[in-house]
Design a protein around this motif. Structure first.
Motif, mmCIF file in Angstrom:
data_model
loop_
_atom_site.group_PDB
_atom_site.id
_atom_site.type_symbol
_atom_site.label_atom_id
_atom_site.label_comp_id
_atom_site.label_asym_id
_atom_site.label_seq_id
_atom_site.Cartn_x
_atom_site.Cartn_y
_atom_site.Cartn_z
ATOM 1 N N GLY A 104 -12.684 30.378 -10.355
ATOM 2 C CA GLY A 104 -12.177 31.300 -11.362
ATOM 3 C C GLY A 104 -12.927 31.169 -12.672
ATOM 4 N N ARG B 298 -6.944 36.415 -19.557
ATOM 5 C CA ARG B 298 -6.587 35.755 -18.294
ATOM 6 C C ARG B 298 -5.154 35.237 -18.329
ATOM 7 N NH1 ARG B 298 -8.559 29.602 -17.362
ATOM 8 N NH2 ARG B 298 -6.605 28.934 -16.410
ATOM 9 N N THR C 203 -10.037 36.349 -12.295
ATOM 10 C CA THR C 203 -10.030 35.084 -13.010
ATOM 11 C C THR C 203 -8.612 34.566 -13.188
ATOM 12 O OG1 THR C 203 -12.031 35.691 -14.227
ATOM 13 C CG2 THR C 203 -10.679 33.951 -15.175
ATOM 14 N N LEU D 67 -7.315 33.215 -9.748
ATOM 15 C CA LEU D 67 -8.006 32.001 -9.303
ATOM 16 C C LEU D 67 -7.833 30.837 -10.270
ATOM 17 C CD1 LEU D 67 -11.410 33.430 -7.961
ATOM 18 C CD2 LEU D 67 -9.452 32.614 -6.628
ATOM 19 N N SER D 68 -7.758 31.130 -11.570
ATOM 20 C CA SER D 68 -7.739 30.064 -12.565
ATOM 21 C C SER D 68 -6.358 29.745 -13.116
ATOM 22 C CB SER D 68 -8.660 30.431 -13.740
ATOM 23 O OG SER D 68 -10.005 30.472 -13.339
#
Length: 302
Positions: free
Chosen positions: A26, A46, A215, A218-219
């Motif tokens: 990410g 994000r 992002t 995933l992050s």
């Protein structure tokens, strides 16, 4: 059906590994947004997307929370905002693999402070050697480390240790993932001053929103959900050392997504990091108590 207690440690280990694999990829996607949105702008976008996603999925009801629960969630949000912002500011200046390696000093020091067994201390030492090799590689290799980037990643390391403590606190005080969703809302509000200009840029280029959403998943959504669940199954010291897998995945993500070189010295460091994680995993079962699989997370003073 309730999961057998004997399987919970292995589930916790699998959750940490999944988090370690998801987060650096990410970050690699996020780095591609830096030229247009800047690291703090990407952080704000994000976190805001992740907060919205979890609010829709979890639908938390914090009105009945106690003062303790609210304090834990707010401090959790503070650690999320600062840890992510300074991390992105750092990887805007230094390669992903060394950045994660240096940031790992936060959980590594936390693991060393919390350890109670000689074997744990040995694995911490091995992981520390791996971190040092990654740092040396970053200084003497083709990509020297920017001093300001090092300062940013050291600040992120401190907030990463705080994140581990507060994540355990939130997991102990607030059932499910409601604490995580409210923590992300707090982080999004704190990042709002840098998020408003970012939203104006994204409004003119909607394709950036797709990368930002990837992002965020995933992050933020995947790793934080996994880590919160893992901290309910693992002691904080074991959790901290298992996170040493993250520099290995960060090196891989930097190579695959960003084209950053994986040198021999860097791969040797990664091998030591993996060895520390494997050693910790093999010793996990010996931490079980007669009344449960693991020592409960150590609470912070009220």
């Amino acid at each position: 059906m309730q999961q057998p207690a004997s399987s919970r440690p292995l589930v916790g280990v699998a959750l940490v590994v999944g988090s370690c694999a998801s987060l650096p990829f990410g970050a690699a996607v996020a780095a591609q947004l830096f030229p247009k949105l800047g690291p703090w702008g990407v952080t704000s976008l994000r976190v805001a997307i992740a907060a919205l996603l979890l609010l829709v999925i979890v639908r938390p009801r914090p009105r009945s929370w106690s003062r303790q629960q609210w304090i834990a969630a707010v401090l959790f949000g503070v650690s999320l905002a600062a840890m992510n912002g300074f991390f992105y500011a750092a990887i805007d200046r230094i390669p992903l693999g060394p950045a994660v390696a240096i940031e790992f000093l936060g959980p590594l020091v936390l693991a060393a402070v919390l350890t109670r067994r000689l074997a744990d201390a040995v694995w911490v030492g091995i992981a520390l050697v791996g971190m040092a090799l990654l740092g040396v590689d970053g200084m003497v290799g083709a990509e020297p480390l920017d001093p300001l980037g090092i300062v940013f990643i050291l600040i992120a390391a401190g907030f990463w240790a705080m994140y581990i403590r507060m994540s355990a606190r939130v997991g102990a005080l607030i059932p499910g993932t409601s604490g995580l969703s409210i923590g992300l809302v707090v982080a999004a509000v704190l990042l709002l001053p840098v998020g408003v200009p970012t939203s104006l840029v994204v409004a003119g280029e909607p394709d950036l929103l797709v990368l930002a959403a990837i992002t965020a998943v995933l992050s933020s959504v995947i790793p934080y959900t996994f880590e919160l669940a893992a901290l309910r199954r693992l002691p904080q010291r074991v959790f901290g050392i298992l996170l040493s897998l993250e520099p290995a995945f960060a090196t891989l993500a930097g190579w695959l997504v960003l084209g950053q070189d994986a040198t021999v010295l860097r791969m040797l460091a990664v091998g030591l990091v993996i060895a520390a994680s494997v050693g910790t995993t093999l010793g996990v079962r010996r931490d079980r108590r007669p009344d449960g699989p693991f020592t409960a997370p150590i609470p912070l003073p009220d």
